[in-house]
Scaffold this motif. Structure first.
Motif, PDB file in Angstrom:
ATOM      1  N   VAL A 280      22.274-144.002  32.034  1.00 21.02           N
ATOM      2  CA  VAL A 280      21.078-143.517  31.334  1.00 21.02           C
ATOM      3  C   VAL A 280      19.836-144.219  31.867  1.00 21.02           C
ATOM      4  CG1 VAL A 280      19.957-143.241  29.082  1.00 21.02           C
ATOM      5  CG2 VAL A 280      22.457-143.132  29.253  1.00 21.02           C
ATOM      6  N   ILE A 281      18.804-143.433  32.114  1.00 20.62           N
ATOM      7  CA  ILE A 281      17.486-143.973  32.460  1.00 20.62           C
ATOM      8  C   ILE A 281      16.486-143.384  31.486  1.00 20.62           C
ATOM      9  CG2 ILE A 281      15.631-143.939  34.167  1.00 20.62           C
ATOM     10  CD1 ILE A 281      17.731-143.872  36.355  1.00 20.62           C
ATOM     11  N   SER A 282      15.700-144.255  30.840  1.00 20.35           N
ATOM     12  CA  SER A 282      14.652-143.795  29.941  1.00 20.35           C
ATOM     13  C   SER A 282      13.339-144.377  30.440  1.00 20.35           C
ATOM     14  CB  SER A 282      14.951-144.264  28.510  1.00 20.35           C
ATOM     15  OG  SER A 282      13.903-143.889  27.640  1.00 20.35           O
ATOM     16  N   ARG A 283      12.377-143.504  30.723  1.00 22.65           N
ATOM     17  CA  ARG A 283      11.110-143.967  31.303  1.00 22.65           C
ATOM     18  C   ARG A 283       9.928-143.332  30.577  1.00 22.65           C
ATOM     19  NH1 ARG A 283      11.307-144.974  37.121  1.00 22.65           N
ATOM     20  NH2 ARG A 283       9.065-144.630  37.018  1.00 22.65           N
ATOM     21  N   LEU A 284       8.859-144.116  30.424  1.00 21.23           N
ATOM     22  CA  LEU A 284       7.595-143.546  29.983  1.00 21.23           C
ATOM     23  C   LEU A 284       6.812-143.173  31.244  1.00 21.23           C
ATOM     24  CD1 LEU A 284       5.567-142.810  27.795  1.00 21.23           C
ATOM     25  CD2 LEU A 284       4.729-145.166  27.881  1.00 21.23           C
ATOM     26  N   VAL A 285       6.658-141.872  31.462  1.00 20.11           N
ATOM     27  CA  VAL A 285       5.994-141.376  32.665  1.00 20.11           C
ATOM     28  C   VAL A 285       4.549-141.033  32.309  1.00 20.11           C
ATOM     29  CG1 VAL A 285       6.011-139.579  34.433  1.00 20.11           C
ATOM     30  CG2 VAL A 285       8.181-140.530  33.609  1.00 20.11           C
ATOM     31  N   ARG A 286       3.629-141.547  33.118  1.00 24.70           N
ATOM     32  CA  ARG A 286       2.210-141.368  32.798  1.00 24.70           C
ATOM     33  C   ARG A 286       1.686-140.034  33.341  1.00 24.70           C
ATOM     34  NH1 ARG A 286       1.040-146.864  35.581  1.00 24.70           N
ATOM     35  NH2 ARG A 286       2.823-145.949  36.688  1.00 24.70           N
ATOM     36  N   ALA A 287       2.159-138.981  32.768  1.00 28.91           N
ATOM     37  CA  ALA A 287       1.718-137.623  33.116  1.00 28.91           C
ATOM     38  C   ALA A 287       2.067-136.715  31.943  1.00 28.91           C
ATOM     39  CB  ALA A 287       2.425-137.140  34.380  1.00 28.91           C
ATOM     40  N   PRO A 288       1.303-135.625  31.790  1.00 30.68           N
ATOM     41  CA  PRO A 288       1.570-134.716  30.671  1.00 30.68           C
ATOM     42  C   PRO A 288       2.917-134.006  30.840  1.00 30.68           C
ATOM     43  CG  PRO A 288      -0.610-134.313  31.636  1.00 30.68           C
ATOM     44  CD  PRO A 288       0.132-135.208  32.582  1.00 30.68           C
ATOM     45  N   ARG A 289       3.518-133.719  29.728  1.00 26.78           N
ATOM     46  CA  ARG A 289       4.835-133.076  29.755  1.00 26.78           C
ATOM     47  C   ARG A 289       4.773-131.731  30.473  1.00 26.78           C
ATOM     48  NH1 ARG A 289       7.665-130.498  25.084  1.00 26.78           N
ATOM     49  NH2 ARG A 289       5.752-130.958  23.935  1.00 26.78           N
ATOM     50  N   ALA A 290       3.715-130.948  30.237  1.00 23.29           N
ATOM     51  CA  ALA A 290       3.628-129.624  30.873  1.00 23.29           C
ATOM     52  C   ALA A 290       3.594-129.751  32.395  1.00 23.29           C
ATOM     53  CB  ALA A 290       2.394-128.870  30.378  1.00 23.29           C
ATOM     54  N   THR A 291       2.954-130.805  32.889  1.00 22.00           N
ATOM     55  CA  THR A 291       2.875-131.006  34.335  1.00 22.00           C
ATOM     56  C   THR A 291       4.239-131.402  34.893  1.00 22.00           C
ATOM     57  OG1 THR A 291       0.616-131.783  34.002  1.00 22.00           O
ATOM     58  CG2 THR A 291       1.577-132.191  36.160  1.00 22.00           C
ATOM     59  N   LEU A 292       4.931-132.279  34.175  1.00 20.87           N
ATOM     60  CA  LEU A 292       6.274-132.668  34.609  1.00 20.87           C
ATOM     61  C   LEU A 292       7.213-131.466  34.591  1.00 20.87           C
ATOM     62  CD1 LEU A 292       6.779-136.085  32.794  1.00 20.87           C
ATOM     63  CD2 LEU A 292       5.982-135.650  35.126  1.00 20.87           C
TER      64      LEU A 292
END
Lengths: 161, 161
Positions: A15-27
């Motif tokens: 499992v990898i859990s990350r806070l990604v600094r980009a909007p969900r719609a863009t991801l």
């Protein structure tokens, strides 16, 4: 009604859990458009060819990777579940139309995305048929490889945002 | 977009197509209620215990059979696709929640039902990862076993109709 064989989930999953600094719609867009996916899907300088991408349950998801030294990685599979903007599940055990496969690495991956602060909580849960396959996946460099790809996804999403 | 590896489908599949003399709605009910399913699911005098039956994509489908001589057959799996009154797809390669399995026999089965005259066209298409697994399934008595079960389903549906 459920009385399934008990499995020790902790021992079979990565499992990898990350806070990604980009909007969900863009991801979501970077994940679900194969022209964008290929830009971040495997650790550079390896490159990805998306051979099939049919984003629906039972639809083909087939990537083929090439390394600078001539190495290749052939990964047919299919999508199992798609919840727009939130969740993608795919597997190497089945291919297009639910057809059984003989994968070199047997796994199902669950990708989830949820809003968190100014970014997106991105969680990859990779399930294996047994602990030996999980351990082999880890030894093959799972954490470095998948984290590098998430770094690349984040950078790509920030550029295209 | 699809450019999947070509497989010789004929060589990997086992198919049974039968005209069953019972209404489709009755067959659907006999298939999708585990209390009814257990009455016809395996060739008598073997008996079926339905250990899990969660009729939705990714839901557990787990049967355990016992023979009069003490033999058993343990078959965990999950549903992949459910179209009410028309189509059920399940596999032995994944279990509840899409978790990879290590089945003793790797297959995906597609069951379809369509009205035909006064009865129902019932088609079972069973896909395997390779020809060797298909041939082994045939040698284990696939055609006799599955046809016997369809006979039992037909008789059961006619009784309960």
């Amino acid at each position: 009604m459920t009385n399934q064989t008990i499995v020790n989930v902790d021992q079979q999953d990565l499992v990898i859990s990350r806070l990604v600094r980009a909007p969900r719609a863009t991801l979501w867009k970077a994940w679900t458009d194969p022209k964008l996916l290929k830009e971040w899907w495997c650790p550079k300088p390896w490159t990805t060819e998306v051979r099939a991408f049919d984003l629906r349950p039972g639809g083909a998801f087939y990537t083929f990777m090439r390394g600078p030294d001539g190495g290749t990685s052939d990964n047919p599979g299919c999508f199992l579940e798609v919840i727009p903007q939130a969740r993608i599940v795919f597997t190497s055990l089945l291919t297009e139309g639910w057809r059984p496969a003989t994968p070199w690495l047997a796994f199902t991956a669950v990708i989830s995305m949820a809003d968190e602060g100014v970014g997106t909580r991105y969680v990859a849960t990779v399930m294996h048929p047994d602990k030996a396959t999980r351990d082999r996946h880890e030894e093959l460099g799972f954490f470095q490889g998948w984290n590098t790809c998430i770094d690349q996804l984040e950078a790509f999403a920030q550029q295209s945002h």
